[in-house]
Design a protein around this motif. Structure first.
Motif, PDB file in Angstrom:
ATOM      1  N   LEU A 277       0.853  -1.191   0.000  1.00  0.00           N
ATOM      2  CA  LEU A 277       0.000   0.000   0.000  1.00  0.00           C
ATOM      3  C   LEU A 277       0.885   1.236   0.000  1.00  0.00           C
TER       4      LEU A 277
ATOM      5  N   SER B 201       1.648 -11.774  -5.366  1.00  0.00           N
ATOM      6  CA  SER B 201       0.281 -11.612  -5.876  1.00  0.00           C
ATOM      7  C   SER B 201      -0.172 -10.160  -6.011  1.00  0.00           C
TER       8      SER B 201
ATOM      9  N   LEU C 257      -3.379   3.373  -2.999  1.00  0.00           N
ATOM     10  CA  LEU C 257      -3.161   4.223  -1.821  1.00  0.00           C
ATOM     11  C   LEU C 257      -3.581   3.496  -0.558  1.00  0.00           C
TER      12      LEU C 257
ATOM     13  N   LYS D 149      -5.881   4.170   4.851  1.00  0.00           N
ATOM     14  CA  LYS D 149      -5.743   4.653   6.238  1.00  0.00           C
ATOM     15  C   LYS D 149      -5.125   6.062   6.266  1.00  0.00           C
TER      16      LYS D 149
ATOM     17  N   GLY E 123      -4.011   3.435  -7.267  1.00  0.00           N
ATOM     18  CA  GLY E 123      -2.651   3.996  -7.207  1.00  0.00           C
ATOM     19  C   GLY E 123      -1.610   3.067  -7.829  1.00  0.00           C
TER      20      GLY E 123
ATOM     21  N   ASN F 155     -10.310   2.032  -9.974  1.00  0.00           N
ATOM     22  CA  ASN F 155     -11.617   1.643  -9.427  1.00  0.00           C
ATOM     23  C   ASN F 155     -12.166   2.661  -8.431  1.00  0.00           C
TER      24      ASN F 155
ATOM     25  N   LEU G 184     -14.816   7.836  -4.795  1.00  0.00           N
ATOM     26  CA  LEU G 184     -13.802   8.889  -4.944  1.00  0.00           C
ATOM     27  C   LEU G 184     -13.774   9.353  -6.391  1.00  0.00           C
TER      28      LEU G 184
ATOM     29  N   VAL H 272      -4.259  11.390 -11.474  1.00  0.00           N
ATOM     30  CA  VAL H 272      -4.564   9.967 -11.608  1.00  0.00           C
ATOM     31  C   VAL H 272      -5.028   9.647 -13.041  1.00  0.00           C
TER      32      VAL H 272
ATOM     33  N   VAL I 175     -11.465  14.883   0.111  1.00  0.00           N
ATOM     34  CA  VAL I 175     -11.279  13.717   0.991  1.00  0.00           C
ATOM     35  C   VAL I 175     -11.848  13.951   2.391  1.00  0.00           C
TER      36      VAL I 175
HETATM   37  C1  LIG Z   1     -11.504  16.671  -7.042  1.00  0.00           C
HETATM   38  C2  LIG Z   1     -10.155  16.152  -6.781  1.00  0.00           C
HETATM   39  C3  LIG Z   1      -9.979  15.420  -5.492  1.00  0.00           C
HETATM   40  C4  LIG Z   1     -10.141  13.942  -5.604  1.00  0.00           C
HETATM   41  C5  LIG Z   1      -9.599  13.147  -4.441  1.00  0.00           C
HETATM   42  C6  LIG Z   1      -9.792  11.683  -4.659  1.00  0.00           C
HETATM   43  C7  LIG Z   1      -8.847  10.816  -3.939  1.00  0.00           C
HETATM   44  C8  LIG Z   1      -8.367   9.684  -4.808  1.00  0.00           C
HETATM   45  C9  LIG Z   1      -6.972   9.732  -4.920  1.00  0.00           C
HETATM   46  C10 LIG Z   1      -6.155   9.022  -5.625  1.00  0.00           C
HETATM   47  C11 LIG Z   1      -6.439   7.867  -6.439  1.00  0.00           C
HETATM   48  C12 LIG Z   1      -6.012   6.610  -5.870  1.00  0.00           C
HETATM   49  C13 LIG Z   1      -6.777   5.988  -4.981  1.00  0.00           C
HETATM   50  C14 LIG Z   1      -6.398   4.675  -4.404  1.00  0.00           C
HETATM   51  O1  LIG Z   1      -5.396   4.072  -4.696  1.00  0.00           O
HETATM   52  S1  LIG Z   1      -7.453   4.126  -3.217  1.00  0.00           S
HETATM   53  C15 LIG Z   1      -7.015   2.437  -2.969  1.00  0.00           C
HETATM   54  C16 LIG Z   1      -7.638   1.569  -3.990  1.00  0.00           C
HETATM   55  N1  LIG Z   1      -7.270   0.196  -3.770  1.00  0.00           N
HETATM   56  C17 LIG Z   1      -8.157  -0.768  -3.758  1.00  0.00           C
HETATM   57  O2  LIG Z   1      -9.358  -0.576  -3.919  1.00  0.00           O
HETATM   58  C18 LIG Z   1      -7.601  -2.149  -3.496  1.00  0.00           C
HETATM   59  C19 LIG Z   1      -8.241  -2.764  -2.332  1.00  0.00           C
HETATM   60  N2  LIG Z   1      -7.563  -4.018  -1.980  1.00  0.00           N
HETATM   61  C20 LIG Z   1      -7.761  -5.169  -2.625  1.00  0.00           C
HETATM   62  O3  LIG Z   1      -8.531  -5.280  -3.557  1.00  0.00           O
HETATM   63  C21 LIG Z   1      -6.991  -6.349  -2.147  1.00  0.00           C
HETATM   64  O4  LIG Z   1      -6.483  -6.043  -0.857  1.00  0.00           O
HETATM   65  C22 LIG Z   1      -5.784  -6.717  -3.052  1.00  0.00           C
HETATM   66  C23 LIG Z   1      -6.320  -7.320  -4.360  1.00  0.00           C
HETATM   67  C24 LIG Z   1      -4.898  -5.513  -3.354  1.00  0.00           C
HETATM   68  C25 LIG Z   1      -4.920  -7.777  -2.339  1.00  0.00           C
HETATM   69  O5  LIG Z   1      -5.723  -8.858  -1.900  1.00  0.00           O
HETATM   70  P1  LIG Z   1      -5.149  -9.870  -0.817  1.00  0.00           P
HETATM   71  O6  LIG Z   1      -3.800 -10.305  -1.185  1.00  0.00           O
HETATM   72  O7  LIG Z   1      -6.189 -10.922  -0.649  1.00  0.00           O
HETATM   73  O8  LIG Z   1      -4.964  -9.001   0.501  1.00  0.00           O
HETATM   74  P2  LIG Z   1      -6.082  -8.504   1.534  1.00  0.00           P
HETATM   75  O9  LIG Z   1      -7.281  -8.068   0.807  1.00  0.00           O
HETATM   76  O10 LIG Z   1      -6.251  -9.519   2.592  1.00  0.00           O
HETATM   77  O11 LIG Z   1      -5.402  -7.200   2.133  1.00  0.00           O
HETATM   78  C26 LIG Z   1      -4.370  -7.265   3.124  1.00  0.00           C
HETATM   79  C27 LIG Z   1      -4.626  -6.207   4.173  1.00  0.00           C
HETATM   80  O12 LIG Z   1      -4.556  -4.914   3.569  1.00  0.00           O
HETATM   81  C28 LIG Z   1      -5.793  -4.189   3.769  1.00  0.00           C
HETATM   82  N3  LIG Z   1      -5.983  -3.352   2.578  1.00  0.00           N
HETATM   83  C29 LIG Z   1      -6.055  -3.770   1.290  1.00  0.00           C
HETATM   84  N4  LIG Z   1      -6.115  -2.734   0.460  1.00  0.00           N
HETATM   85  C30 LIG Z   1      -6.093  -1.615   1.238  1.00  0.00           C
HETATM   86  C31 LIG Z   1      -6.100  -0.219   0.944  1.00  0.00           C
HETATM   87  N5  LIG Z   1      -6.104   0.263  -0.311  1.00  0.00           N
HETATM   88  N6  LIG Z   1      -6.005   0.647   1.979  1.00  0.00           N
HETATM   89  C32 LIG Z   1      -5.963   0.200   3.264  1.00  0.00           C
HETATM   90  N7  LIG Z   1      -5.952  -1.120   3.600  1.00  0.00           N
HETATM   91  C33 LIG Z   1      -6.015  -2.011   2.593  1.00  0.00           C
HETATM   92  C34 LIG Z   1      -6.826  -5.290   3.946  1.00  0.00           C
HETATM   93  O13 LIG Z   1      -7.945  -4.809   4.627  1.00  0.00           O
HETATM   94  C35 LIG Z   1      -6.033  -6.274   4.764  1.00  0.00           C
HETATM   95  O14 LIG Z   1      -5.892  -5.795   6.090  1.00  0.00           O
HETATM   96  P3  LIG Z   1      -6.545  -6.572   7.321  1.00  0.00           P
HETATM   97  O15 LIG Z   1      -7.999  -6.600   7.047  1.00  0.00           O
HETATM   98  O16 LIG Z   1      -6.195  -5.764   8.513  1.00  0.00           O
HETATM   99  O17 LIG Z   1      -5.920  -7.929   7.289  1.00  0.00           O
END
Ligand SMILES: CCCCCCCC/C=C\C/C=C/C(=O)SCCNC(=O)CCNC(=O)[C@H](O)C(C)(C)COP(=O)(O)OP(=O)(O)OC[C@H]1O[C@@H](n2cnc3c(N)ncnc32)[C@H](O)[C@@H]1OP(=O)(O)O
Length: 285
Positions: free
Chosen positions: A53, A85, A91, A94, A136, A158, A164, A170, A263
């Protein structure tokens, strides 16, 4: 920043000897850099388990890595991850949820700087997408000039799915890779593409069965510049990307203010909270 240099065999290329450059100034060791003796190409691996992340520290490390490799006149960079994987889960939400506003501002400024460094890099870049690459993660991959992906993973922007609005920084690199109509639809749908579909629409350039094969394909791409003058190459790239880069440089403050305002809205905070909960509970069902 200083690097410790050791010689070692690498898991990427079997017994080929490489220089392993490990960042000493980063207490978290969230990036690993290896330089191939033979080609001079550097492999930058994101190393923030479990899913790479992008928090403030990893983003800063990515920017620093690029700046140092440019200073060292690196001949090419392959961006990948140490995970089996996930390339990057995007991003770290948190950072966005119930944020300390000062840190949120620092976080987004760091993200802007990382994008400027990677999208505008003087050095040729290829992404070896060895796992899922949402949001991200997709931004980072599309900042690179070439993308090779392993099968059965997903990539895309997504953000719309969890409420968002993707900010300009982006959208730009995504739009630079895809036809406008496909980019617009995919963003509005918050669509994640499978590796095969990503290949079909041109979001990635090649598929590879294994990480090793993907590495060789990235090397082959970077070698296409071997006989090209590096300054001419870099200036030509700037001609294509210069306006995008200038727009962000000039609009950085507004982009930051828009981001923070968006945000921190109650509605967005609620959606982010729900999304975090959903991610956390995903495997319990
Ligand atoms: C007008 C202008 C202003 C606009 C402002 C807008 C803001 C937008 C800004 C920028 C753009 C970018 C945005 C982003 O990047 S947001 C993040 C998007 N990411 C996702 O949606 C991915 C979500 N995660 C997954 O789909 C899966 O975790 C995976 C496919 C990446 C991996 O799967 P797997 O190996 O099975 O792992 P887990 O799912 O078990 O995850 C491990 C652990 O990590 C936590 N977690 C996963 N992703 C995130 C995340 N993005 N942020 C925080 N935490 C995350 C997950 O919950 C697990 O933790 P645990 O429950 O405590 O075990």
């Amino acid at each position: 920043m200083f690097f410790q240099i050791t010689k070692a065999a690498t898991p990427l290329t079997g017994c080929r000897r490489q220089l392993i450059l490990r960042s000493l100034s980063s207490s978290t060791n969230n990036i690993q850099i290896e330089v191939d003796n033979k080609t001079g190409f550097a492999t930058v691996s994101m190393n923030r388990p479990p899913v790479n992340l992008l928090n403030l520290e990893l983003i800063n490390s990515l920017t620093r890595s690029m700046k140092e490799m440019e200073q060292n006149k690196s001949r090419g960079i392959i961006l990948t991850s140490t995970s089996n994987s996930v390339f990057s889960g995007g991003l770290d939400i948190k950072e966005l949820y119930r944020p300390d506003v000062q840190r949120l501002r620092e976080f987004w400024t760091a993200f802007q700087d990382m994008w400027l460094a990677w999208y505008g890099s003087a050095v040729p870049t290829a992404a070896l997408i060895n796992g899922h690459s949402p949001a991200g993660g997709c931004v980072l991959a599309t900042c690179c000039e070439y993308r090779v992906m392993l099968p059965k993973f997903t990539i895309g922007l997504n953000e719309a799915k969890f409420g968002l609005v993707p900010p300009p920084v982006v959208r730009i690199s995504f739009k630079n890779v895809l036809p406008l109509r496909i980019a617009e639809l995919a963003l509005c749908q918050g669509k994640l593409f499978t590796s095969n579909d990503a290949l079909n629409i041109g979001l990635i350039d090649e598929l590879a069965k294994t990480k090793e094969e993907g590495y060789e394909k990235c090397v082959k791409f970077l070698q296409t510049f071997r006989k090209v003058d590096p300054v001419a190459r870099s200036l030509t790239k700037q001609q294509f990307r210069g306006k995008d880069l200038d727009d962000l440089r000039k609009g950085k403050q507004k982009d930051l203010n828009d981001f923070v305002e968006h945000v921190t809205q109650d509605d967005i905070q609620m959606r982010l909270g729900l999304y975090l909960e959903q991610l956390h509970n995903r495997k319990k069902k």
